[in-house]
Design an enzyme around this catalytic site. Sequence first.
Site, PDB file in Angstrom:
ATOM      1  CE1 TYR A  61      -3.343  -2.615   0.250  1.00 46.86           C
ATOM      2  CE2 TYR A  61      -3.716  -2.281   2.460  1.00 46.86           C
ATOM      3  CZ  TYR A  61      -3.792  -3.677   1.444  1.00 46.86           C
ATOM      4  OH  TYR A  61      -4.977  -4.153   1.639  1.00 46.86           O
ATOM      5  CG  LEU A  87     -17.508  -0.071   5.291  1.00 46.39           C
ATOM      6  CD1 LEU A  87     -17.444   0.910   5.553  1.00 46.39           C
ATOM      7  CD2 LEU A  87     -19.270  -0.300   5.498  1.00 46.39           C
ATOM      8  N   GLY A  88     -17.774  -2.335   0.542  1.00 43.77           N
ATOM      9  CA  GLY A  88     -17.736  -2.331  -0.516  1.00 43.77           C
ATOM     10  C   GLY A  88     -16.705  -2.241  -1.482  1.00 43.77           C
ATOM     11  N   GLY A  89     -15.702  -1.298  -0.760  1.00 44.54           N
ATOM     12  CA  GLY A  89     -14.078  -1.441  -0.942  1.00 44.54           C
ATOM     13  C   GLY A  89     -14.381   0.292  -2.208  1.00 44.54           C
ATOM     14  CB  THR A 129     -17.900   1.031  -5.327  1.00 48.28           C
ATOM     15  OG1 THR A 129     -17.075   0.199  -7.134  1.00 48.28           O
ATOM     16  CG2 THR A 129     -18.967   1.235  -6.560  1.00 48.28           C
ATOM     17  N   PRO A 130     -18.440   1.569  -2.737  1.00 45.98           N
ATOM     18  CG  PRO A 130     -17.747   3.683  -0.947  1.00 45.98           C
ATOM     19  CD  PRO A 130     -17.577   3.119  -2.635  1.00 45.98           C
ATOM     20  CG  LEU A 131     -21.800  -2.425   0.765  1.00 45.81           C
ATOM     21  CD1 LEU A 131     -22.463  -2.663   2.626  1.00 45.81           C
ATOM     22  CD2 LEU A 131     -22.199  -3.223  -0.190  1.00 45.81           C
TER      23      LEU A 131
END
Length: 299
Positions: A68, A220-222, A224-226
């Site tokens: 990272y 949380l969807g990474g 692309t948040p949920l």
Amino acid sequence: MSEMTKTTLGGRFTFPGTSLTVQRIGYGAMQLAGPGVWGPPKDPDGAITVLREAVAAGVNHIDTADFYGPHITNQIIRQALHPYPTGLVIITKLGARRPPDKSWQPAISPQDLTEGVHDNLRNLGLDALDIVNYRAMGAIHGPAEGSIAEQVAALADHRRKGLIRHIGLSNVTAAQVAEAQAITDIVCVQNSYNLAQRHDDALIEDLARQGIPYVPFFPLGGFTPLQSSTLSDVAGRLGATPMKVALAWLLHRSPNILLIPGTSSVAHLRENLAAGQLTLSPQVLEELDGIAVTAEVAH
Ligand SMILES: NC(=O)c1ccc[n+]([C@@H]2O[C@H](COP(=O)([O-])OP(=O)(O)OC[C@H]3O[C@@H](n4cnc5c(N)ncnc54)[C@H](OP(=O)(O)O)[C@@H]3O)[C@@H](O)[C@H]2O)c1
């Protein structure tokens, strides 16, 4: 840390066969690097504040990787938290590298893995790494079958040398977990999983039976948040935010689930840590379970 915080981060979980006990709500550090998980953050002081705030609130499980940034996230963790408080468990990953074109490439030869161990030790300022996940590259949409024996055996060698205390896996299939367990003890599995993406339901049950924690990445969807009208409706009725409900659902989903939501924002961090205080009724859980069914049909 107040008594209330201690008891509301989802409770405690001990990695099997280890002396490492963490709160079920931890923190994922990937969001601390710059855009595209590359280079320094826009707000370096803000990144340090998020980490210190997390630890002050009782978080004692931080997920990271030296790829990272690359290197940046580990260096920020060291700057913010070293010397590390007793009981803080930092979990890192090996198996990838970031060439100058910013792509994600496999780094899976024994030499790559050795270099990765030493990069993590140097950048985190540690003599030994608590837990290292071997992160298989897999396919675009998730894990892909194929032997990981050579890589797991290489990590087991580093464990024998004392550079790694325990070994976990990431982005793997059930068959790869079994293959790795024939080589060494596996203390955690980290795969992509959330309210809408539930391919690992059976694996979670299997690991729960073995007392092994399952740590969802992209909770949380990474990137692309949920987004779900059901989730928003439920959150509205409960007077909570959708992200807090999504994390609370994971805590309810199985007692072996440990959370590592990622954020670069102190406000989001506080919201995420508060998910441990949200109790969801069986009716609400059933409603939220329907999201994955809808997502499958839409897919
Ligand atoms: N093993 C692997 O292959 C792998 C892959 C990916 C990630 N991971 C690990 O898993 C951790 C979690 O995954 P992730 O960080 O990619 O994704 P995530 O936790 O699903 O979501 C992070 C995203 O949600 C936003 N967010 C966080 N809390 C929020 C809130 N309360 N309200 C609104 N937005 C919120 C963040 O933006 P803000 O910064 O604006 O809050 C960020 O854009 C990572 O940090 C990393 O340590 C592992």
